[in-house]
Design an enzyme around this catalytic site. Structure first.
Site, mmCIF file in Angstrom:
data_model
loop_
_atom_site.group_PDB
_atom_site.id
_atom_site.type_symbol
_atom_site.label_atom_id
_atom_site.label_comp_id
_atom_site.label_asym_id
_atom_site.label_seq_id
_atom_site.Cartn_x
_atom_site.Cartn_y
_atom_site.Cartn_z
ATOM 1 C CB SER A 94 -1.111 -0.059 0.907
ATOM 2 O OG SER A 94 -2.208 1.043 1.277
ATOM 3 C CG ASN A 95 -0.470 4.693 -1.543
ATOM 4 O OD1 ASN A 95 -0.879 5.515 -0.392
ATOM 5 N ND2 ASN A 95 -0.628 3.756 -2.057
#
Ligand code: CTP
Length: 400
Positions: A210-211
């Site tokens: 993810s980020n």
């Protein structure tokens, strides 16, 4: 429409004043903050203590209050400036006539004369007073000055007579406030689609890629659009719980593919799409059904491209506005300009991690909005809440 609004409720001396207890509760249930000003005769019909308890604020009535031997001046100008909306309910014929003439012999009238916000009045009188030509003329004068009148309704009156003059019921007053505010809102009947937050690509039931996106910017933009009267759909990636009014249609997704599907399902019906989400460009070639076990050697995982959502809209876009976001780690606006062109955008909001206080993490941001016609506007470092207001002002000026 009323969530977060400061409502000054002026109560004048008529039997319908008792209904303001329900009115205050309903307004607070809509998320509004309510302060009450009463004329002295209103206090004969409903207790200031009741209205103070329900509104969770002191009730104001006199220019000067005497508390514990100390005199306290109630500032009518401050009260008027605090208000986003001034509602006078019930409005007696006496206060109506004074509002028309500009007379100012009590705190309520002084606050009215000092107000610059939208004013609503809900008259309540006996049959013949309401039917009197003076009342009709006075209400027309107020309307011609921009005051919104919530007409009295028909029914049994306190005098025993039957006919027009009853104050509209509290539920109906709240409904009419909302309807009228909505009709005047700059994004009334506009449909807004926003995506926000990160996406998550699963490797196995335990791990994902993810980020750092928190979704705050997209959520603030959605909230502001809703406050401006739009019909808002927010497609949200997994973010920490962020409160939004129930009227916003919020759809949760996890993966970039789910985000793609949801945007495609909603895009054709909207006037504007704001793509603030940090969508993964890659996903795992394979998502393992069971937890991957470690081995002795290094592990190579194959990543494959996700579909670019904005690029996918180019062939189906009609007269809609599409705004992208570009967060770069270096200060290079040309990258944002290339994205705007490649993705067929009307505008792109550029921010860079090289500006401190900008980007994913903080609650602040500093951005530049580039338009496809080559113009641009700079938005200095400010809270994301303030920035969403400033961006929407710009969007409305350009496109609505
Ligand atoms: N975007 C999208 N679909 C993707 C990836 C990004 O719609 N699969 C959108 C983002 O929501 C954003 C804009 O494209 O509005 C730019 O995203 P960004 O990540 O900055 O750019 P990318 O095109 O992904 O390029 P790069 O990651 O190489 O900078």
């Amino acid at each position: 429409m009323l969530a977060g609004k400061h409502i000054l409720l002026g109560v004048t001396g008529g039997i319908a004043a008792y209904k303001t207890t329900f009115l205050v509760r309903l307004l607070i249930r809509q998320g509004a903050q309510v302060k009450v000003i009463m004329t002295s005769s209103a206090k004969d019909f409903v207790s200031p203590l009741t209205l103070s308890t329900l509104s969770q604020h002191p009730v104001y009535s006199d220019f000067v209050d005497e508390a514990d031997g100390t005199l306290q001046w109630n500032n009518h100008v401050e009260l008027a400036k605090w208000a986003d909306l001034f509602l006078i309910a019930p409005l007696t014929s006496n206060t109506l006539a004074k509002m028309v003439s500009g007379a100012c012999d009590n705190l309520l009238l002084a606050a009215y004369m000092s107000s610059s916000c939208k004013v609503f009045v809900a008259p309540a009188m006996d049959l013949d007073m309401y039917a009197h030509p003076a009342t009709h003329e006075n209400l027309s004068v107020l309307e011609s000055r921009g005051v919104d009148v919530i007409p009295a309704t028909s029914g049994f009156l306190a005098s025993g007579l039957e006919g027009e003059g009853r104050m509209a019921e509290p539920e109906s007053i709240v409904e009419q406030l909302i309807d009228r505010l909505q009709a005047e809102a700059p994004l009334y009947q506009k449909k807004v689609l926003i995506n926000a937050g990160p996406t998550r690509e699963s490797l196995d039931p335990v791990r994902f890629m993810s980020n750092h996106s928190t979704g705050t910017m997209g959520y603030e933009l959605a909230l502001r659009a809703y406050e401006l009267g739009a019909d808002v759909t927010l497609i949200s990636g997994p973010v920490r719980p962020l409160a939004l009014p129930e009227g916003i249609n919020r759809i949760y997704i996890n993966t970039a593919a789910e985000m793609y599907d949801q945007v495609m399902a909603h895009f054709s019906a909207v006037d504007i799409f704001i793509a603030s989400a940090a969508v993964a460009d890659y996903t795992f070639e394979e998502t393992h059904p069971h937890k991957l076990k470690k081995g002795k050697e290094a592990l190579a995982l194959n990543l494959i491209r996700t579909k670019d959502i904005l690029a996918g809209l180019v062939p189906i876009k009609k007269n809609q506005v599409v705004v992208g976001f570009a967060l770069e780690s270096d200060n290079d606006p040309s990258k944002a300009l290339s994205k705007m062109k490649a993705k067929g955008l009307d505008a792109i909001v550029y921010n860079t991690l090289s500006d401190s206080g900008a980007g994913f993490g903080p609650d602040t941001n500093k951005v530049t909005l580039y338009q496809k016609d080559g113009s641009h506007s700079d938005f200095p470092l400010q809270s994301k809440h303030q920035l969403s207001k400033a961006l929407w002002s710009d969007f409305i000026a350009q496109w609505f």
